[in-house]
Design an enzyme around this catalytic site. Structure first.
Site, mmCIF file in Angstrom:
data_model
loop_
_atom_site.group_PDB
_atom_site.id
_atom_site.type_symbol
_atom_site.label_atom_id
_atom_site.label_comp_id
_atom_site.label_asym_id
_atom_site.label_seq_id
_atom_site.Cartn_x
_atom_site.Cartn_y
_atom_site.Cartn_z
ATOM 1 N N ASP A 129 -2.639 2.604 -2.410
ATOM 2 C CA ASP A 129 -2.379 1.469 -1.521
ATOM 3 C C ASP A 129 -3.427 1.261 -0.434
ATOM 4 O O ASP A 129 -3.532 0.188 0.137
ATOM 5 C CB ASP A 129 -0.999 1.614 -0.864
ATOM 6 C CG ASP A 129 -0.877 2.870 0.000
ATOM 7 O OD1 ASP A 129 -1.849 3.649 0.070
ATOM 8 O OD2 ASP A 129 0.197 3.082 0.599
ATOM 9 N N HIS A 130 -4.235 2.287 -0.123
ATOM 10 C CA HIS A 130 -5.126 2.220 1.032
ATOM 11 C C HIS A 130 -6.522 1.672 0.723
ATOM 12 O O HIS A 130 -7.225 1.244 1.635
ATOM 13 C CB HIS A 130 -5.288 3.609 1.652
ATOM 14 C CG HIS A 130 -4.243 3.942 2.677
ATOM 15 N ND1 HIS A 130 -2.896 3.914 2.406
ATOM 16 C CD2 HIS A 130 -4.348 4.328 3.979
ATOM 17 C CE1 HIS A 130 -2.222 4.257 3.492
ATOM 18 N NE2 HIS A 130 -3.075 4.507 4.462
ATOM 19 N N ASP A 194 1.136 10.649 5.169
ATOM 20 C CA ASP A 194 0.905 9.417 5.911
ATOM 21 C C ASP A 194 1.864 9.424 7.085
ATOM 22 O O ASP A 194 3.028 9.810 6.939
ATOM 23 C CB ASP A 194 1.140 8.185 5.041
ATOM 24 C CG ASP A 194 0.665 6.911 5.721
ATOM 25 O OD1 ASP A 194 -0.431 6.424 5.377
ATOM 26 O OD2 ASP A 194 1.391 6.408 6.599
ATOM 27 N N ARG A 476 0.823 -0.596 14.332
ATOM 28 C CA ARG A 476 -0.187 0.062 15.151
ATOM 29 C C ARG A 476 -1.243 -0.959 15.543
ATOM 30 O O ARG A 476 -1.648 -1.774 14.714
ATOM 31 C CB ARG A 476 -0.793 1.200 14.323
ATOM 32 C CG ARG A 476 -1.467 2.279 15.093
ATOM 33 C CD ARG A 476 -1.650 3.507 14.205
ATOM 34 N NE ARG A 476 -0.453 4.341 14.207
ATOM 35 C CZ ARG A 476 -0.247 5.350 13.368
ATOM 36 N NH1 ARG A 476 -1.134 5.622 12.433
ATOM 37 N NH2 ARG A 476 0.844 6.070 13.458
ATOM 38 N N SER A 671 -2.512 8.390 12.964
ATOM 39 C CA SER A 671 -2.378 8.682 11.544
ATOM 40 C C SER A 671 -2.263 10.175 11.279
ATOM 41 O O SER A 671 -2.658 11.017 12.084
ATOM 42 C CB SER A 671 -3.598 8.123 10.807
ATOM 43 O OG SER A 671 -3.642 8.590 9.480
ATOM 44 N N ARG A 673 -4.022 11.568 9.056
ATOM 45 C CA ARG A 673 -5.252 11.922 8.343
ATOM 46 C C ARG A 673 -5.828 13.269 8.777
ATOM 47 O O ARG A 673 -6.236 13.474 9.905
ATOM 48 C CB ARG A 673 -6.292 10.804 8.484
ATOM 49 C CG ARG A 673 -6.860 10.608 9.842
ATOM 50 C CD ARG A 673 -7.662 9.322 9.946
ATOM 51 N NE ARG A 673 -6.770 8.173 9.830
ATOM 52 C CZ ARG A 673 -7.071 6.952 10.286
ATOM 53 N NH1 ARG A 673 -8.224 6.724 10.863
ATOM 54 N NH2 ARG A 673 -6.229 5.951 10.156
#
Length: 781
Positions: A129-130, A194, A476, A671, A673
């Site tokens: 999706d990213h 995520d 965000r 995030s 990440r």
């Protein structure tokens, strides 16, 4: 005794004791078979085990339990022996599932490959999706993404097949919407790579955002650690109506708690007002709970969730959930660490921003505030959808406003984009006419992907540095988050308000009181939005975009080319040398807010998420250097010249100089990440010293063998100068709860000694000593 276990092959309802067993509902409906076909090997839904664990813990604690405690403690590895103290002890948990989005899955799967294990131990999925950039429209953007990212998608598809992981292809939709439609259910514990994984709390699930290394632990069958969360209760009374939407609940809560107010806590919604919110509306609220730093958010099981599960082919799960409903709601008399009360009948539509998601304003006030603050009033773009607000109900309510405008001869004055959350949502809103209405009013329907929400937006209407305003239904709105333009003032609100402001074209439009003007000069007011909670004709699943892992994947070949600039096999980090860390350089002393977007930017950098060395070229390029208020401009203390942060870091590493980063409050907000932790470790960093950390980032740093440390006295931040050398002492006796000392050596010959706190437990100290959690895992094999 009763035993209830729903498996991938059948729902087994076993009643009775001893040898007397009655099996009920051994066959799924056709719709349920489609839904359950997406459950990976080993999937099971076992309420009985959770029930037993809850009873063990309740007898030990001798007190009523909150809902979140029930589900979290219901997944304890050792419910009889685990020390439980909210906010203090670390819990060892057994999550049910793992989910990864494609940008984070690359590193997670590379780490899993490094572990040497043959297959995942728990059901896991990857969601593409990213990596899909919004540019022209859904169809064209999706095809371009498939072409550009072919190497990465092939790696993820083959790695998924080899290691027993389900694979959702590009175009399937956003990870959190797919989880809500397929995998979340009341009582499940799911971790996802995520930060907005808490979206699943809308279905009564404990869904927690983590870094890839945490996912690897769970996929490897190792108990997963989480500091025992505190519990913030949000009591809802009254009823939502008119222009007020579920989004306004979390916008209000964000304004109350701020971006760090939920850190270390689960936000648990309860009270009579809950039943006025749809299941997908509850998911919206939980999704954006990530913006207040919460571990996750959750709602109690109710009829809205049951109806949603029935509509998405999981009625059989709801049948069993009904039998265990007492485990899926809070106990009467349970105590929260903090309680917030919100009367939904009095709640007004909100809009938050710019530049931070906790700057809350009633929509009725935003015009005056914007004028006073010098924010641009013209709305350049309105964007609806994303993982936060792309449900059927969201799209229907936005379409109801668009239809009113079209009926009066109006179209959007601002640009307008629509991002469906999943292929199922896209197909259903197209079938039911919503997509056409939104397109007719001026909307461009983008791919079923994250797109502009995460910076995957090839924006052309303004130049970088041009001051402008956008309004979104995203979660965000950090500086430069959506379009890489630091001058873009991004505001977060509901899809309904976004649509109204896009039609009006100005930020100072209050749809509750203000009028629009038709081409003929007629004045009219928009009626409050309406929309069905769920489609009357059931969902249209659209195209089948799911790849089930083969029964035997061992023969599948996973290719990573040594010459690839997108993928890179990992080399183990070096072990701790057993000594104190002496005379480390200050790479950068960061001023103010430093999110994971500042530490490891997204947008165009997403293409390097599988290549650690390449993506390390974005290390801290968005952070503000306190020395000169500049971005990505720091002094190389060895040469005296100024350069980019990653360039100076590489120079220090090449010359044998270790370094630290010094930061402010809530460092690493945003995030999940883990690249924001991998990159400093890869380029020679040893410690990150700040006033306070965001939860996920602190854990990610520990996982990669770094030292996340906090000032015992926040004022000590002011003692550190950019040209200092710092030594961390006391590491030979590194122990839980025992501070370490930093000796700060100034260039003028003076020095200061300060105390630094940490939250390491014994297991996490072993990660540091081994060089990383992955190194430690290998040592234990």
């Amino acid at each position: 005794m009763a035993s209830y276990c729903l498996t991938v092959t059948r729902l087994r309802l076993v009643l009775g004791t001893g040898t007397r067993r009655i099996h009920v509902s051994t066959a799924f409906s056709a719709k349920a078979k489609v839904a359950m076909s997406r459950f990976e090997p080993g999937s099971s839904i076992n309420y009985e085990k959770m029930h037993e664990n809850i009873n063990i813990v309740r007898r030990r604690l001798s007190r009523p339990l909150t809902l979140s405690e029930k589900i979290v403690y219901g997944h304890l590895d050792d419910p009889a022996g685990q020390e439980i103290d909210r906010g203090r002890t670390y819990l060892r948990l057994r999550p049910d599932r793992v989910a990864m989005q494609d940008a984070t899955a690359q590193m997670a799967m590379l780490q899993f490959i490094s572990s040497g294990l043959p297959t995942v131990a728990v059901p896991s999925t990857i969601h593409c999706d990213h990596l899909i950039e919004a540019q022209i429209g859904g169809v064209q953007d999706l095809q371009r993404a498939k072409d550009i990212n072919e190497e990465v998608y092939n790696f993820l598809a083959t790695a998924a097949a080899k290691y027993g992981v389900g694979f959702w292809k590009p175009g399937s939709g956003i990870i959190h919407q797919i989880i809500l439609e397929n995998y979340a259910y009341p009582g499940v514990m799911l971790i996802g790579t995520d930060s907005h994984t808490p979206n699943g709390g809308g279905l009564g699930s404990i869904c927690i955002g983590v870094g890839g290394a945490d996912a690897v632990d769970v996929m490897a069958g190792i108990p997963w650690e989480l500091k025992c969360p505190k519990v913030i209760g949000v009591k809802l009374t009254g009823t939502l109506s008119g222009w007020t939407s579920p989004k306004d609940v979390i916008l209000k809560v964000a304004g109350i708690l701020t971006v760090k107010g939920g850190t270390g806590a689960i936000v648990e919604y309860h009270g009579p007002g809950v039943d006025s919110i749809s299941c997908t509306g509850m998911a919206t609220i939980c999704n954006m709970g990530a913006e207040i730093g919460a571990t996750t958010s959750i709602f109690p099981y109710n009829h809205r969730m049951k109806t949603y599960m029935e509509k998405t082919g999981r009625g059989e799960i709801a049948t069993v959930a009904d039998l265990f409903k007492d485990d899926l709601v809070p106990d009467k008399g349970c105590e929260y660490d903090q309680v917030i009360e919100i009367n939904l009948s009095e709640l007004k539509p909100h809009i938050n921003g710019p530049f931070t998601p906790d700057l809350a304003h009633p929509v009725s006030d935003i015009g005056a505030i914007a004028k006073k603050s010098g924010w641009p009033l013209e709305v350049k773009v309105g964007l609806i959808g994303s993982c936060t607000n792309s449900s059927y109900e969201d799209m229907g309510r936005a379409a109801s406003l668009a239809k009113q405008a079209l009926d009066k001869g109006l179209k959007c004055k601002a640009q307008f984009t629509v991002t469906p959350g999943s292929e199922q949502i896209r197909a259903t809103i197209e079938r039911d006419g919503y997509a056409k209405i939104l397109s007719d009013v001026g909307g461009i329907v983008l791919a079923n992907a994250c797109g502009p929400c995460i910076g995957q937006w090839d924006r052309k209407d303004v130049k970088k540095g041009e001051k402008n305003t956008i309004v979104t239904s995203f979660n965000r709105n950090f500086t430069a988050r959506n379009d890489a333009n630091p001058a873009t003032h991004a505001f977060v609100t509901s899809p309904e308000i976004v649509t109204a402001l896009a039609i009006a074209g100005t930020l100072d439009f209050d749809p509750e009181t203000d009028y629009l003007t038709t081409p003929s000069g007629e004045k009219f007011k928009l009626e409050p939005p309406t929309g069905d909670e769920l489609p009357s004709r059931d969902f249209d699943p659209g195209q089948d975009t799911y790849q089930h892992p083969p029964a035997e994947g061992g023969s599948v070949k996973v290719n990573v080319s040594p010459s690839s600039n997108r993928l890179q096999l990992l080399e183990p980090f070096d072990k701790w040398h057993g000594k104190d860390l002496e005379n480390m350089r200050v790479l950068i002393k960061v001023k103010g807010k430093c999110t994971t977007d500042h530490i490891s930017a997204a947008g165009p950098w997403l293409k390097f998420r599988g290549h650690l060395d390449n993506i390390s070229n974005n290390l801290l390029i968005g952070a503000v250097n306190i020395e000169n208020d500049a971005v990505n401009k720091i002094k190389n203390q060895l040469t005296g010249e100024y350069g980019g942060v990653p360039d100076v870091a590489r120079y220090y590493k090449a010359n044998g100089e270790s370094w630290v980063v010094v930061g402010d409050e809530n460092y690493g907000e945003g995030s999940s990440r883990e690249h924001a932790a991998l990159e400093p470790r890869h380029l020679g960093g040893r410690a990150i010293i700040v006033k306070s950390f965001a939860r996920i980032h602190e854990t990610n740093l520990k996982k990669q063998g770094l030292l996340p440390l906090t000032f015992a006295d926040p004022k000590d931040y002011d003692k550190i100068r950019p040209d200092d050398k710092i030594s961390i002492t006391g590491l030979k006796s590194f122990a839980p709860g025992k501070p370490v000392t930093a000796v700060i050596k100034h260039s003028d010959g003076n020095q200061d000694s300060i105390s630094l706190n940490h939250t390491f437990n014994e297991t996490q100290i072993e990660w540091f000593q081994a060089g990383s959690a992955l190194n430690r895992m290998k040592e234990l094999q």
